[in-house]
Design a protein around this motif. Structure first.
Motif, PDB file in Angstrom:
ATOM      1  N   ARG A  78       0.841  -1.199   0.000  1.00 45.84           N
ATOM      2  CA  ARG A  78       0.000   0.000   0.000  1.00 45.84           C
ATOM      3  C   ARG A  78       0.878   1.252   0.000  1.00 45.84           C
ATOM      4  O   ARG A  78       1.950   1.256   0.582  1.00 45.84           O
ATOM      5  N   ILE A  79       0.408   2.277  -0.663  1.00 43.04           N
ATOM      6  CA  ILE A  79       1.158   3.526  -0.771  1.00 43.04           C
ATOM      7  C   ILE A  79       1.498   4.099   0.603  1.00 43.04           C
ATOM      8  O   ILE A  79       2.599   4.586   0.825  1.00 43.04           O
ATOM      9  N   GLU A  80       0.570   4.024   1.533  1.00 43.55           N
ATOM     10  CA  GLU A  80       0.820   4.572   2.871  1.00 43.55           C
ATOM     11  C   GLU A  80       2.010   3.875   3.539  1.00 43.55           C
ATOM     12  O   GLU A  80       2.831   4.516   4.194  1.00 43.55           O
ATOM     13  N   ALA A  81       2.119   2.562   3.360  1.00 42.17           N
ATOM     14  CA  ALA A  81       3.241   1.815   3.930  1.00 42.17           C
ATOM     15  C   ALA A  81       4.548   2.188   3.227  1.00 42.17           C
ATOM     16  O   ALA A  81       5.602   2.305   3.868  1.00 42.17           O
ATOM     17  N   ALA A  82       4.470   2.391   1.930  1.00 44.35           N
ATOM     18  CA  ALA A  82       5.652   2.796   1.164  1.00 44.35           C
ATOM     19  C   ALA A  82       6.134   4.171   1.615  1.00 44.35           C
ATOM     20  O   ALA A  82       7.343   4.397   1.772  1.00 44.35           O
ATOM     21  N   MET A  91      -0.858  10.570  -2.716  1.00 44.54           N
ATOM     22  CA  MET A  91      -1.320  10.963  -1.374  1.00 44.54           C
ATOM     23  C   MET A  91      -2.183  12.231  -1.461  1.00 44.54           C
ATOM     24  O   MET A  91      -3.175  12.352  -0.743  1.00 44.54           O
ATOM     25  N   LEU A  92      -1.822  13.154  -2.333  1.00 41.10           N
ATOM     26  CA  LEU A  92      -2.616  14.364  -2.525  1.00 41.10           C
ATOM     27  C   LEU A  92      -3.994  14.017  -3.068  1.00 41.10           C
ATOM     28  O   LEU A  92      -5.018  14.519  -2.594  1.00 41.10           O
ATOM     29  N   GLU A  93      -4.013  13.128  -4.040  1.00 38.16           N
ATOM     30  CA  GLU A  93      -5.279  12.658  -4.608  1.00 38.16           C
ATOM     31  C   GLU A  93      -6.136  11.994  -3.523  1.00 38.16           C
ATOM     32  O   GLU A  93      -7.340  12.235  -3.432  1.00 38.16           O
ATOM     33  N   ALA A  94      -5.531  11.194  -2.679  1.00 36.76           N
ATOM     34  CA  ALA A  94      -6.250  10.514  -1.599  1.00 36.76           C
ATOM     35  C   ALA A  94      -6.800  11.517  -0.591  1.00 36.76           C
ATOM     36  O   ALA A  94      -7.884  11.325  -0.030  1.00 36.76           O
ATOM     37  N   THR A  95      -6.068  12.607  -0.387  1.00 37.39           N
ATOM     38  CA  THR A  95      -6.515  13.652   0.533  1.00 37.39           C
ATOM     39  C   THR A  95      -7.783  14.316   0.009  1.00 37.39           C
ATOM     40  O   THR A  95      -8.730  14.548   0.760  1.00 37.39           O
ATOM     41  N   HIS A 103      -6.835   3.694  -1.774  1.00 37.84           N
ATOM     42  CA  HIS A 103      -6.815   2.254  -1.995  1.00 37.84           C
ATOM     43  C   HIS A 103      -5.660   1.887  -2.922  1.00 37.84           C
ATOM     44  O   HIS A 103      -5.670   0.825  -3.520  1.00 37.84           O
ATOM     45  N   SER A 104      -4.695   2.777  -3.037  1.00 38.95           N
ATOM     46  CA  SER A 104      -3.617   2.597  -4.008  1.00 38.95           C
ATOM     47  C   SER A 104      -2.502   1.706  -3.474  1.00 38.95           C
ATOM     48  O   SER A 104      -2.199   1.696  -2.283  1.00 38.95           O
ATOM     49  N   VAL A 105      -1.892   0.996  -4.416  1.00 40.43           N
ATOM     50  CA  VAL A 105      -0.704   0.205  -4.112  1.00 40.43           C
ATOM     51  C   VAL A 105       0.444   0.703  -4.994  1.00 40.43           C
ATOM     52  O   VAL A 105       0.223   1.461  -5.946  1.00 40.43           O
ATOM     53  N   VAL A 106       1.642   0.278  -4.673  1.00 42.02           N
ATOM     54  CA  VAL A 106       2.837   0.751  -5.365  1.00 42.02           C
ATOM     55  C   VAL A 106       2.735   0.583  -6.880  1.00 42.02           C
ATOM     56  O   VAL A 106       3.107   1.482  -7.638  1.00 42.02           O
ATOM     57  N   SER A 107       2.220  -0.554  -7.344  1.00 38.87           N
ATOM     58  CA  SER A 107       2.148  -0.781  -8.794  1.00 38.87           C
ATOM     59  C   SER A 107       1.263   0.239  -9.511  1.00 38.87           C
ATOM     60  O   SER A 107       1.409   0.441 -10.712  1.00 38.87           O
ATOM     61  N   ASP A 108       0.365   0.908  -8.782  1.00 39.53           N
ATOM     62  CA  ASP A 108      -0.501   1.927  -9.385  1.00 39.53           C
ATOM     63  C   ASP A 108       0.271   3.180  -9.775  1.00 39.53           C
ATOM     64  O   ASP A 108      -0.154   3.913 -10.667  1.00 39.53           O
TER      65      ASP A 108
END
Length: 142
Positions: free
Chosen positions: A22-26, A60-64, A70-75
């Protein structure tokens, strides 16, 4: 003469990511490491992409704005990473880094397996050490 090869200055233990992370973990890994990005590797340590702070920032800006993620690194990763060889010259790396924007490059073997990463700071350190070694040995630069 002092060796100035990528293999002499690279970080052998860089922060890496998996494509399903997940992007947050990255982002957490990036923040804790102080790296500006890192290679995305598969289960065999083959480099399959590159994730940068900029990639994460956009997502992260888009998620805000959407108030969810719901994004993962491959996205968001760059799926065409530019690997360099451990035997590449630091001088050539420095030249490449003055033109291209990446601050960090994955270092891979001939099969695309991750060996480490090299950063602008590593390249600067190598050049500084080389210049100091030559200066101390009596060489003067014009």
């Amino acid at each position: 003469m002092h060796s100035i090869k990528v293999k002499d200055y690279l970080n052998h233990r860089p922060v890496t990511f998996s494509q399903d992370m997940r992007i947050e973990a990255a982002v957490e890994k990036l923040l804790q490491s102080g790296q500006s990005g890192g290679p995305v590797i598969d289960e065999n340590k083959k480099v399959i992409g590159f994730l940068s702070e900029q990639d994460c920032l956009k997502k992260m800006l888009e998620a805000t704005y959407q108030n969810e993620s719901h994004s993962v690194v491959s996205d968001v990763m760059n799926a065409e990473p530019f690997c360099v060889s451990a035997d590449d010259s630091i001088v050539q790396m420095a030249d490449r880094m003055t033109v291209n924007t990446p601050k960090l490059y994955p270092v891979c073997d001939s099969d695309g397996i991750l060996v480490g990463v090299i950063t602008r700071a590593h390249v600067l350190l190598a050049l500084d050490k080389y210049l100091h070694d030559n200066y101390e040995s009596g060489h003067r630069y014009v």
